[in-house]
Design a protein around this motif. Structure first.
Motif, PDB file in Angstrom:
ATOM      1  N   HIS A  17      40.606  32.764  34.531  1.00  0.00           N
ATOM      2  CA  HIS A  17      40.866  33.544  33.318  1.00  0.00           C
ATOM      3  C   HIS A  17      41.574  34.869  33.560  1.00  0.00           C
ATOM      4  CE1 HIS A  17      38.543  30.678  30.970  1.00  0.00           C
ATOM      5  NE2 HIS A  17      37.631  30.718  31.918  1.00  0.00           N
ATOM      6  N   THR A  19      41.195  37.890  33.736  1.00  0.00           N
ATOM      7  CA  THR A  19      40.641  39.178  33.342  1.00  0.00           C
ATOM      8  C   THR A  19      39.125  39.056  33.206  1.00  0.00           C
ATOM      9  OG1 THR A  19      40.782  38.801  30.949  1.00  0.00           O
ATOM     10  CG2 THR A  19      42.735  39.718  32.047  1.00  0.00           C
ATOM     11  N   THR A  21      37.326  40.350  30.891  1.00  0.00           N
ATOM     12  CA  THR A  21      36.977  40.115  29.483  1.00  0.00           C
ATOM     13  C   THR A  21      36.976  38.628  29.152  1.00  0.00           C
ATOM     14  OG1 THR A  21      37.921  42.242  28.831  1.00  0.00           O
ATOM     15  CG2 THR A  21      37.631  40.592  27.105  1.00  0.00           C
ATOM     16  N   LYS A  31      30.706  42.115  30.993  1.00  0.00           N
ATOM     17  CA  LYS A  31      31.714  42.514  31.981  1.00  0.00           C
ATOM     18  C   LYS A  31      31.063  43.255  33.134  1.00  0.00           C
ATOM     19  CE  LYS A  31      35.530  44.329  30.542  1.00  0.00           C
ATOM     20  NZ  LYS A  31      36.502  45.177  29.792  1.00  0.00           N
ATOM     21  N   SER A  35      31.412  42.123  36.967  1.00  0.00           N
ATOM     22  CA  SER A  35      31.968  43.070  37.933  1.00  0.00           C
ATOM     23  C   SER A  35      31.015  43.290  39.096  1.00  0.00           C
ATOM     24  CB  SER A  35      32.276  44.391  37.235  1.00  0.00           C
ATOM     25  OG  SER A  35      32.868  45.305  38.135  1.00  0.00           O
ATOM     26  N   ARG A  52      44.107  43.981  42.328  1.00  0.00           N
ATOM     27  CA  ARG A  52      43.983  44.573  40.994  1.00  0.00           C
ATOM     28  C   ARG A  52      45.349  45.084  40.567  1.00  0.00           C
ATOM     29  NH1 ARG A  52      39.331  43.130  43.827  1.00  0.00           N
ATOM     30  NH2 ARG A  52      37.472  43.508  42.546  1.00  0.00           N
ATOM     31  N   HIS A  55      45.109  46.087  35.342  1.00  0.00           N
ATOM     32  CA  HIS A  55      43.877  45.594  34.704  1.00  0.00           C
ATOM     33  C   HIS A  55      43.728  44.075  34.801  1.00  0.00           C
ATOM     34  CE1 HIS A  55      43.291  49.599  33.096  1.00  0.00           C
ATOM     35  NE2 HIS A  55      44.501  49.564  32.546  1.00  0.00           N
ATOM     36  N   ARG A  56      44.550  43.443  35.613  1.00  0.00           N
ATOM     37  CA  ARG A  56      44.422  42.004  35.844  1.00  0.00           C
ATOM     38  C   ARG A  56      43.980  41.754  37.283  1.00  0.00           C
ATOM     39  NH1 ARG A  56      46.582  38.569  32.191  1.00  0.00           N
ATOM     40  NH2 ARG A  56      46.942  36.980  33.759  1.00  0.00           N
TER      41      ARG A  56
END
Length: 292
Positions: A17, A19, A21, A31, A35, A52, A55-56
Motif C-alpha cells: 500500500h 503509505t 495511512t 498509524k 509505525s 522514506r 511521505h511514501r
C-alpha cells in the motif's frame, strides 16, 4: 531476536500500500501501531526496510530480500490454523491475477469447477493487462497469475496451462470481408485498433503479425476489449484479439472475421514468483488449472 508475525504482517501490508495511512486502513490498525511495529522490526534486523520519500515508503534492497520470506511465513502460519480447523478442508485465500481474455472468458469456468470440486470459496480475482499483473506477482500482492503471454522477468516462472486462438476482425463493410482467405499483402497500408501496451493481444499482434504487414498504422489504442470491438464495428480500423473475446460480436453480426493464411494460435501461461511459497491450497488450485 524476537520477530513476531504481527510485525511481518505489517511489513507485507505496507509493501502493498506504500503509505502508512492506506496500510492502517487495510490492516485495521492505527498509524501509530503500524509505525511502531515497523520500527521494532527494523531495529531487530538492524536495517531499514524502506526508503522514506515524500511521505511514501519505498521498499529498498533489504526489504526486497525479506518480502518473499515474510510472505512464506505468513502463509505457513495460515496453514497451521487450517491444519487444526474443523470448519473446512481447505482454508485461506487464493489471490489470482488474470489478463483480460482469461479473466472474462476462461477463469469463471475454472473458479466454478474449483469451488464445486474442492468446496473452497475464498478466491480474490484481479483482472488487468499482463504487465501490471506480473508486477503485482513480483510485489507478492498476488499468489498466481493466468496470462496470455510468457512472463519475461527473471524472478517469475511461467508454465503453459492452455491454448488459445487469435483472430482478425473487421467492420462488415470492409473491402476485405468478401475474400475467403487473405495474405499479408492484402493487409498492406491497413489501420489497426490495438489494446494498450502490456496487453497480451497487443503483444501477439506486434510479434506475430505487424512485422509482416507493410505500412500498417495504429488508429486507436484502447484499454478494454469491448471498446476495441466497438471501434472496429464503426470502421475505425482492424482488430486483433482472442476468438473467445470476439465470439459474441461475431455471432451478433457486429463485426466479421478475416481469414489470414497464417498461424493464429497462442498459449495461455500460469505464472508465479520463483520464491512464492506454495501452500497446499495453492497447489490444489495450480493442479486444477492444469487439468482444465
Amino acid at each position: 531476536m524476537n520477530i513476531s508475525l504481527k510485525q511481518l504482517k505489517v511489513f507485507v501490508g505496507i509493501t502493498q500500500h506504500a503509505t502508512l495511512t492506506a496500510a492502517s486502513e487495510r490492516l485495521y490498525l492505527s498509524k501509530a501501531a503500524l509505525s511502531m511495529a515497523l520500527s521494532e522490526l527494523e531495529k531487530q534486523l538492524g536495517h531499514p526496510l524502506f526508503d522514506r520519500v515524500n511521505h511514501r515508503l519505498i521498499l529498498n534492497q533489504e526489504g526486497q530480500k525479506l518480502l518473499p520470506l515474510a510472505d512464506e511465513l505468513l502463509h505457513r502460519a495460515n496453514d497451521i490454523n487450517a491444519l487444526f480447523s474443523s470448519h473446512a478442508k481447505a482454508s485461506g485465500i487464493v489471490r489470482i491475477g488474470a489478463s483480460d481474455t482469461i479473466g472474462n472468458h476462461v477463469l469463471p469456468s475454472i473458479l466454478s469447477g474449483f469451488r464445486q470440486h474442492k468446496q473452497h470459496y475464498s478466491q480474490q480475482v484481479f483482472i488487468s493487462n499482463s504487465e501490471l499483473i506480473c508486477q503485482k506477482l513480483r510485489d507478492f500482492e498476488l499468489d498466481i497469475a493466468l496470462i496470455e503471454g510468457q512472463a519475461q522477468q527473471s524472478d517469475l516462472i511461467s508454465t503453459v496451462f492452455s491454448q488459445d486462438s487469435m483472430c482478425i476482425i473487421a467492420p462488415l463493410s470492409h473491402p476485405l470481408a468478401a475474400k475467403p482467405q487473405l495474405s499479408f499483402n492484402d493487409l498492406a497500408n491497413s489501420e489497426w485498433v490495438l489494446r494498450e501496451a502490456g496487453s497480451g493481444s497487443r503483444s501477439f499482434f506486434l510479434q506475430n503479425l505487424a512485422t509482416h504487414i507493410d505500412n500498417w498504422s495504429q488508429s486507436f489504442e484502447l484499454n478494454t476489449t469491448e471498446a476495441l470491438i466497438n471501434c472496429v464495428a464503426e470502421g475505425l480500423g482492424l482488430g486483433c484479439l482472442s476468438s473467445l473475446a470476439a465470439q459474441y460480436a461475431l455471432q451478433d453480426g457486429r463485426v466479421t472475421k478475416l481469414n489470414l493464411n497464417h498461424p493464429m494460435q497462442r498459449q495461455f501461461w500460469l505464472v508465479m514468483h520463483k520464491d512464492k511459497y506454495k501452500n497446499p491450497l495453492l497447489m490444489q488450485f495450480i493442479d486444477f488449472c492444469r487439468q482444465q
